[in-house]
Design an enzyme around this catalytic site. Structure first.
Site, short mmCIF file in Angstrom:
data_model
loop_
_atom_site.label_atom_id
_atom_site.label_comp_id
_atom_site.label_asym_id
_atom_site.label_seq_id
_atom_site.Cartn_x
_atom_site.Cartn_y
_atom_site.Cartn_z
N LYS A 134 0.98 -1.42 -0.14
CA LYS A 134 -0.23 0.00 0.07
C LYS A 134 0.75 1.21 0.25
O LYS A 134 1.70 1.02 0.40
CB LYS A 134 -0.96 0.20 0.94
CG LYS A 134 -1.52 0.87 1.64
CD LYS A 134 -2.87 0.56 1.92
CE LYS A 134 -4.00 2.13 2.28
NZ LYS A 134 -5.17 2.44 0.88
N GLY A 172 6.77 0.38 5.80
CA GLY A 172 7.37 -0.41 4.97
C GLY A 172 8.11 -0.30 3.64
O GLY A 172 7.96 -0.28 3.03
N CYS A 173 6.29 0.00 2.78
CA CYS A 173 6.64 1.28 1.22
C CYS A 173 6.66 1.85 1.05
O CYS A 173 7.67 2.08 -0.59
CB CYS A 173 5.19 0.53 0.75
SG CYS A 173 4.01 -0.82 1.19
N THR A 174 6.82 3.21 1.92
CA THR A 174 7.78 4.11 1.12
C THR A 174 9.20 3.43 1.67
O THR A 174 10.18 4.30 0.98
CB THR A 174 7.12 4.83 2.94
OG1 THR A 174 5.99 5.84 2.53
CG2 THR A 174 8.11 6.94 2.32
N ALA A 195 10.24 1.91 -1.32
CA ALA A 195 10.17 2.78 -2.64
C ALA A 195 11.22 4.28 -2.76
O ALA A 195 11.68 4.27 -3.55
CB ALA A 195 8.42 3.82 -2.88
#
Length: 153
Positions: free
Chosen positions: A39, A44-46, A49
């Site tokens: 998401k 974690g995704c930030t 990325a």
């Protein structure tokens, strides 16, 4: 589950700019680091990325394009891309059809979409698969190592 050596399944999805990204159109041009993440704008995704962003030139130098995929909308991807200045495309996989095509497992007792990175060579062959929900930035380092090894072969 897809295996190393399998041909990467073809797909077409919309990018943050509204253009279509078709995997088969990349064949013969450059390797693809295709990463599936749960998401936009979660910790974690930030981190993942931004790690891909910070090392994006390394991927370019290794002859690869980075492409992120999640079920978030194009609008969500646009905000995420702008907020973190991401130089690579994010693809909106509404309904998770490409995630299913790539057999990306769900994580945390099936509650969240999984985090899996595929390194796909110029011919469209899967050369590496990394599946780890908790080691988000390791996806970046591992993908770079695999690409460097492929370039030496």
């Amino acid at each position: 589950m897809l295996q190393i050596g399998d041909q990467a399944p073809d797909f077409t999805l919309k990018t943050t700019t509204g253009d279509s990204f078709r995997l088969s159109e990349q064949r013969g041009q450059r390797a693809i680091v295709l990463y599936f993440y749960p998401k936009d704008d979660t910790p974690g995704c930030t981190a993942e990325a931004c790690s891909f962003r910070d090392q994006y030139q390394d991927f370019q130098d290794l002859g690869a394009e980075v492409v992120g995929v999640s079920s978030d909308s194009e609008a969500s991807h646009q905000k995420f891309t702008q907020k973190h200045r991401l130089p690579f495309p994010l693809l909106a996989d509404a309904g998770g059809q490409v995630r299913k095509l790539y057999e990306v497992p769900r994580a945390l007792l099936g509650l969240l979409p999984g985090r899996v990175t595929f390194v796909i060579d110029k011919e469209g062959t899967i050369r590496y698969i990394f599946n780890s929900m908790n080691r988000a930035t390791d996806h970046v380092e591992t993908a770079k190592k695999v690409l460097a090894e492929l370039n030496q072969a």
